[in-house]
Design a protein around this motif. Structure first.
Motif, PDB file in Angstrom:
ATOM      1  N   ASN A 513       0.846  -1.186   0.000  1.00 57.75           N
ATOM      2  CA  ASN A 513       0.000   0.000   0.000  1.00 57.75           C
ATOM      3  C   ASN A 513       0.883   1.238   0.000  1.00 57.75           C
ATOM      4  O   ASN A 513       2.102   1.141   0.146  1.00 57.75           O
ATOM      5  CB  ASN A 513      -0.934   0.010   1.212  1.00 57.75           C
ATOM      6  CG  ASN A 513      -2.009  -1.056   1.109  1.00 57.75           C
ATOM      7  OD1 ASN A 513      -2.268  -1.579   0.034  1.00 57.75           O
ATOM      8  ND2 ASN A 513      -2.621  -1.400   2.227  1.00 57.75           N
ATOM      9  N   SER A 514       0.267   2.386  -0.160  1.00 55.84           N
ATOM     10  CA  SER A 514       1.053   3.622  -0.147  1.00 55.84           C
ATOM     11  C   SER A 514       0.372   4.653   0.740  1.00 55.84           C
ATOM     12  O   SER A 514      -0.842   4.608   0.968  1.00 55.84           O
ATOM     13  CB  SER A 514       1.219   4.173  -1.566  1.00 55.84           C
ATOM     14  OG  SER A 514      -0.027   4.586  -2.086  1.00 55.84           O
ATOM     15  N   ILE A 515       1.190   5.570   1.242  1.00 50.83           N
ATOM     16  CA  ILE A 515       0.704   6.649   2.092  1.00 50.83           C
ATOM     17  C   ILE A 515       1.501   7.899   1.734  1.00 50.83           C
ATOM     18  O   ILE A 515       2.700   7.826   1.465  1.00 50.83           O
ATOM     19  CB  ILE A 515       0.877   6.277   3.584  1.00 50.83           C
ATOM     20  CG1 ILE A 515       0.299   7.375   4.486  1.00 50.83           C
ATOM     21  CG2 ILE A 515       2.337   6.013   3.931  1.00 50.83           C
ATOM     22  CD1 ILE A 515       0.272   6.974   5.969  1.00 50.83           C
ATOM     23  N   SER A 516       0.827   9.028   1.701  1.00 51.81           N
ATOM     24  CA  SER A 516       1.521  10.264   1.349  1.00 51.81           C
ATOM     25  C   SER A 516       2.427  10.699   2.496  1.00 51.81           C
ATOM     26  O   SER A 516       2.231  10.312   3.654  1.00 51.81           O
ATOM     27  CB  SER A 516       0.517  11.369   1.033  1.00 51.81           C
ATOM     28  OG  SER A 516      -0.136  11.803   2.219  1.00 51.81           O
ATOM     29  N   GLY A 517       3.418  11.532   2.163  1.00 57.03           N
ATOM     30  CA  GLY A 517       4.328  12.022   3.192  1.00 57.03           C
ATOM     31  C   GLY A 517       3.608  12.817   4.257  1.00 57.03           C
ATOM     32  O   GLY A 517       3.937  12.722   5.449  1.00 57.03           O
ATOM     33  N   ALA A 518       2.596  13.597   3.837  1.00 55.20           N
ATOM     34  CA  ALA A 518       1.842  14.400   4.798  1.00 55.20           C
ATOM     35  C   ALA A 518       1.086  13.500   5.778  1.00 55.20           C
ATOM     36  O   ALA A 518       1.076  13.745   6.999  1.00 55.20           O
ATOM     37  CB  ALA A 518       0.877  15.322   4.064  1.00 55.20           C
TER      38      ALA A 518
END
Length: 706
Positions: A513-518
């Motif tokens: 999965n992916s998650i934004s830096g913010a």
């Protein structure tokens, strides 16, 4: 700009070529040209190449597959493009797409409001007898990217006001969400095609993976379990890959490739005791192997058959890494060809699920934008090795704000096609592209302090973050973005708000999965004050810093020793070495380009010699015909006689005897290709050495400035 399309020519190649060469549409055939073929003899020239390829690979005419590919390039009526200019762009498009290794015919039609090119490309290369491999959607995108770049460089449909760039990304995202079933179907069908060897087996595998296959008339449809609608074969790819004909062709090829690989493995296995010996002997038998890093999956490829990568489990359990190890230890002569794991379980085990929507919006500045057009923008970037290149970004992914800011939406999980200054092509990952643009534009990252319970592991490579409360099993941050403070016993990381960070979720090793830096910064607690009482974290930070110090000291020792050996006393002294290696790189590149040009000439010569050999009997028969019968005989055998005449004329210009053996010239091609491969390896060594010297120079500059 121009619209591009491509489709396969399966039958009646002559009809397709006759259509594009229509005198009424091509200004009396003035706007027709060929590459390594004459338009009038293209059908015969294509067939000679196909016959030579079959002979070289020992395959039958029944398995010839696609005869050619028909590419269309249509220019906008608003473009002030002349027929001659359009024809030139069509030739450049075909040459870049085929890298000059396939024969093609270009015909420019001027009978409609929009000038358009028809390009027919041989499906088999005269250069190395390999097939023209196409990839669903990527081939069409590559052709479109080349065409857009050529049009932009020719100043066609240039937009002077960047405010006119489209703002279609929300529509694009919505469309992407509605086509996820198509992506899943394509992924599962490819998984089946990598393993099946006949149509019945393919249908059975597809059914076990939840896909119902139905043949209605000339079309195939695929229905994914739980989906509302079936998907037609032609909408899954820009070629015939998932049509009945395409499936059968691929399955026949797979059967031949698997049989070839099994026989070679069975031949060498009794003579090896280690995997290294196995790999070396197998390569000498014409079979390449590689192991996927993430899954540990073993793959085979029959190089002599121009094959695709075949997973070991497709051959049987005995051909996998564990199966081979057992056979080597126990001295078994036979290999288990059984399949113990159901394909549905195998699919879940070997397939990594990536998120469908992991797009990041990045701001584009004059540093990146070369020019803008109706179809998008042309970006100046660098590849992973720092080589300059250009990338065409589609207008659907470009949008502007009221203040004139231009941004691009980039998919982190996607590989983008790029073009180098010498016309060759490569790729860059979306992740690398995002980071390159952000760093070039000096985007400021968020600095986030980590607590001891958030750190799973810490090393000189970086930090692995563990956030079970947010479903994150592990997320790796490279050392480049890690800051440690030994005095305070703290560790912090730099996170770019717009970047997508890939992680393994809790309880699912084969899913990413992916998650934004913010979002990640918020999950970590934002910018946290360091608590120096966390002694365990302080010890871990000090330990890593101590190891880093030892490593740095070792590197510094090597650096100083190297400087002494090469009489280098300051950072400026490195420039002489750097420039010398750059000249060496240029020398290698020029030699490689020269040899590639020679190799193509040799391949074309072999083709002409073969054509003369093939049609010599027809030519001799014509030459000895009585004058009264010559005209009738010529009309009956016009194409063959023209093919012989053109090939003989080309050989005469080069001063080559018609009696020269084509096989000897083909040997020259093989020897030249071997030399090119050696030069490429030497070039890579020089490039890496030069890169290391530049890094050493930067270290010395840091020491001197400190």
């Amino acid at each position: 700009m121009a619209i591009t399309k491509i489709h396969a020519v399966k039958v009646r190649l002559g009809d397709a070529i006759n259509y594009i060469e229509n005198p009424d549409k091509t200004d009396g055939q003035e706007l027709i040209s060929g590459y390594n073929t004459a338009p009038q003899t293209a059908v015969l020239d294509f067939s000679v190449t196909a016959a030579m390829a079959r002979k070289a690979r020992n395959t039958s005419a029944k398995k010839q597959g696609n005869l050619a590919y028909h590419l269309i390039q249509s220019f906008s009526p608003d473009d002030a493009v002349t027929p001659e200019r359009a024809h030139e762009l069509g030739r450049k498009l075909a040459m870049e797409f085929t890298n000059g290794k396939f024969e093609f015919v270009v015909a420019t039609h001027i009978n409609k409001d929009s000038i358009h090119n028809h390009i027919i490309i041989n499906a088999v290369s005269f250069y190395d007898y390999k097939k023209l491999r196409t990839v669903p959607y990527r081939t069409a995108q590559q052709i479109r990217s080349i065409s857009d770049q050529l049009c932009m460089e020719a100043q066609l449909s240039i937009i002077k006001d960047p405010q006119q760039l489209g703002q279609l990304y929300p529509t694009y995202v919505q469309k992407k969400r509605t086509t996820s079933n198509r992506t899943e179907v394509r992924k599962k069908l490819n998984f089946c095609l990598e393993r099946a060897t006949n149509y019945a087996q393919f249908l059975q595998m597809a059914q076990e993976l939840g896909i119902s296959v139905c043949q209605r008339g000339k079309h195939m449809t695929y229905l994914l379990d739980g989906a509302g609608r079936a998907i037609r074969d032609t909408s899954l790819a820009d070629t015939d890959k998932f049509t009945y004909t395409g499936l059968v062709e691929r399955l026949e090829d797979s059967a031949a490739e698997q049989l070839f690989i099994r026989e070679r493995i069975a031949k060498i296995l009794p003579n090896v005791s280690t995997f290294a010996d196995f790999a070396k002997l197998l390569q000498s038998e014409g079979v390449k192997i590689r192991v996927k890093k993430q899954s540990g999956q073993l793959l085979y490829k029959a190089a002599d058959l121009d094959g695709t990568w075949i997973p070991a489990d497709a051959l049987g359990d005995g051909f996998t890494l564990s199966g081979l190890e057992t056979s080597m230890k126990s001295g078994l002569e036979g290999l288990d060809e059984g399949h113990g794991t159901p394909i549905a379980d195998l699919y879940r085990e070997l397939t990594t699920e990536y998120p469908q929507n992991c797009d990041t919006s990045v701001r584009l500045t004059a540093r990146q934008i070369c020019s803008a057009g109706k179809r998008g923008v042309l970006l100046q970037i660098q590849d992973a090795n720092g080589n300059p290149a250009k990338l065409m970004m589609d207008n659907r992914h470009i949008h502007t704000t009221s203040d004139g800011t231009v941004t691009a939406d980039i998919s982190a999980a996607f590989s983008y096609d790029i073009t180098y200054n010498d016309g060759t092509h490569g790729t860059i990952s979306g992740t690398d592209l995002i980071r390159q643009i952000d760093e070039a534009n000096l985007t400021q990252p968020l600095t986030v302090s980590l607590t001891a319970d958030q750190i799973m592991a810490m090393s000189l490579r970086g930090v692995t973050v563990h956030l079970p409360q947010y479903g994150i099993e592990r997320l790796f941050i490279s050392e480049r973005y890690v800051q440690r403070n030994v005095d305070q016993g703290s560790c912090a990381i730099s996170l770019y708000p717009g970047w997508q960070y890939s992680y393994v979720p809790i309880g699912s090793e084969n899913t990413r999965n992916s998650i934004s830096g913010a979002e990640l910064a918020q999950s970590l607690g934002g910018v946290v004050q360091v608590d120096t009482s966390e002694s365990s974290l302080a010890r871990r930070v000090a330990n890593v810093e101590r190891r880093a110090g030892i490593a740095n000291a070792q590197e510094l020792g090597k650096l100083l020793g190297s400087m002494a050996d090469n009489c280098l006393h300051s950072a400026a002294d490195f420039d002489k070495q750097i420039n010398a290696y750059r000249r060496e790189e240029m020398k290698f590149r020029n030699e490689i380009a020269e040899l590639r040009s020679k190799s193509k000439t040799y391949a074309a010569t072999a083709h002409n010699l073969q054509a003369c050999r093939t049609y010599k009997s027809v030519w001799l028969e014509y030459a000895f015909k009585p004058l009264a019968q010559k005209d009738t005989f010529y009309k009956q055998n016009e194409a063959a006689l023209q093919a012989y005449s053109r090939a003989a004329s080309q050989l005469d210009k080069m001063g080559i005897s018609l009696g020269t053996e084509p096989e000897k010239v083909r040997q020259l091609v093989a020897e030249t290709e071997s030399r090119i491969a050696d030069l490429i390896a030497e070039l890579e060594m020089v490039r890496k050495t030069n890169q290391a010297i530049q890094e050493d120079k930067e270290k010395v500059e840091q020491i001197q400035s400190g």
